[in-house]
Design an enzyme around this catalytic site. Structure first.
Site, PDB file in Angstrom:
ATOM      1  N   GLU A  10      -5.469  -4.826  10.615  1.00  0.00           N
ATOM      2  CA  GLU A  10      -4.425  -3.834  10.835  1.00  0.00           C
ATOM      3  C   GLU A  10      -4.691  -3.079  12.123  1.00  0.00           C
ATOM      4  OE1 GLU A  10      -2.447  -2.649   6.893  1.00  0.00           O
ATOM      5  OE2 GLU A  10      -4.247  -1.440   7.025  1.00  0.00           O
ATOM      6  N   LYS A  56       0.116   4.277  -0.436  1.00  0.00           N
ATOM      7  CA  LYS A  56      -0.528   5.480   0.106  1.00  0.00           C
ATOM      8  C   LYS A  56      -0.248   6.691  -0.803  1.00  0.00           C
ATOM      9  CE  LYS A  56      -0.274   3.366   4.618  1.00  0.00           C
ATOM     10  NZ  LYS A  56      -0.197   3.485   6.065  1.00  0.00           N
ATOM     11  N   ASN A  99       0.870  -1.181   0.000  1.00  0.00           N
ATOM     12  CA  ASN A  99       0.000   0.000   0.000  1.00  0.00           C
ATOM     13  C   ASN A  99       0.905   1.227   0.000  1.00  0.00           C
ATOM     14  OD1 ASN A  99      -1.824   2.033   0.517  1.00  0.00           O
ATOM     15  ND2 ASN A  99      -2.360   1.350   2.584  1.00  0.00           N
TER      16      ASN A  99
HETATM   17  P1  PGA Z   1       2.751   0.302   7.611  1.00  0.00           P
HETATM   18  O1  PGA Z   1       1.306   0.547   6.985  1.00  0.00           O
HETATM   19  O2  PGA Z   1       3.277  -0.992   7.057  1.00  0.00           O
HETATM   20  O3  PGA Z   1       3.564   1.497   7.183  1.00  0.00           O
HETATM   21  O4  PGA Z   1       2.583   0.232   9.098  1.00  0.00           O
HETATM   22  C1  PGA Z   1       0.404  -0.511   6.775  1.00  0.00           C
HETATM   23  C2  PGA Z   1      -0.874  -0.010   6.179  1.00  0.00           C
HETATM   24  O5  PGA Z   1      -1.308   1.109   6.504  1.00  0.00           O
HETATM   25  O6  PGA Z   1      -1.501  -0.698   5.355  1.00  0.00           O
END
Ligand code: PGA
Length: 247
Positions: free
Chosen positions: A164, A12, A10
């Site tokens: 999550e 983002k 992801n």
């Molecule tokens: P992270 O994010 O691996 O940076 O903790 C996971 C997510 O938000 O899907």
């Protein structure tokens, strides 16, 4: 029951055209698992084109529950289909907390995604406050039930769940493999109350500070079927190591 592992990145709101292209070029795949990448909407056409002859699958980070119309700033599922998107991340905690997405709205998005023939990656998880209050499973069950009640039990077999814990996202503080397994099992047992068969086929990914140093241990747990990776998926070596540990 052996479920096929899924490792999804992801990205983002990160990257540039240049860095996204570089990242996609470097990703390793294996026949034994699914690798999914979720770039920003604007990079979907480029990424989809790049992965056309590879085993890499492409996800969007959100989609509208509406088919079309006056919804400024939204992206429909049919638009995503134009670019061979196969998965859609829905109900991510950032969407829920920063953009006010409710359980009911997430359920509508999951339903619309399934109706379009795409795979929803349904994100659920508790905040630190909720964990400390001992209501982790209640929160996850509520978030799952909201979807189950709308789409029905049989359709839920096509959903990928991503557990999550909000306190683990982007904090560097992952849940331990025991903590994660406990919740994953709780989620699967909850689905099994409606259908044992569906509970056995549903893939449940873990997300929240997954990195190369903790992925193998997480993936070794009976009810962890892969990961939704944020920060670590932006580093091609780190992401490839995570993928390798799932094969
Ligand atoms: P992270 O994010 O691996 O940076 O903790 C996971 C997510 O938000 O899907």
């Amino acid at each position: 029951m052996t479920r096929r592992k899924i490792v999804a990145g992801n990205w983002k709101m990160n990257g540039s055209l240049e860095s996204v292209v570089e990242l996609v070029q470097g990703i390793q795949t294996y026949a034994t698992l699914d690798v999914v990448v979720a770039p920003s909407f604007v990079y979907l056409p480029v990424v989809s084109n790049m992965v056309r002859d590879t085993d890499i699958k492409v996800a969007a980070q959100n989609a509208s529950e509406q088919a079309k119309g006056a919804y400024t700033g939204e992206v429909s599922l049919s638009m995503l289909q134009d670019f061979s998107v196969s998965h859609v991340i829905l109900g991510h905690s950032e969407r829920r907390s920063l953009y006010g997405e409710t359980d009911a709205q997430v359920a509508q998005k999951v339903a619309a995604t399934l109706a379009a023939g795409l795979t929803p990656i349904l994100c659920i998880g508790e905040t630190l406050e909720q964990r400390e209050a001992g209501i982790t499973l209640d929160v996850c069950q509520r978030q799952i039930d909201a979807v189950l009640d709308v789409i029905g039990t049989e359709e839920f077999a096509k959903v990928v769940v991503a557990y999550e814990p909000v306190w683990a996202i982007g904090t560097g503080k992952s849940a331990t493999s025991e903590q994660a397994q406990e919740v994953h099992k709780g989620i699967r047992d909850h689905i099994a109350k409606r259908s044992e068969t569906v509970a056995q086929v549903v893939a449940i990914l873990y997300g929240g500070s997954v990195k190369a140093s903790n992925s193998a241990e997480l993936f070794a747990q009976a009810d962890i079927d892969g990961a939704l990776v944020g920060g670590a998926s932006l580093d091609v070596q780190e992401f490839n190591s995570i993928i390798e540990s799932a094969k």
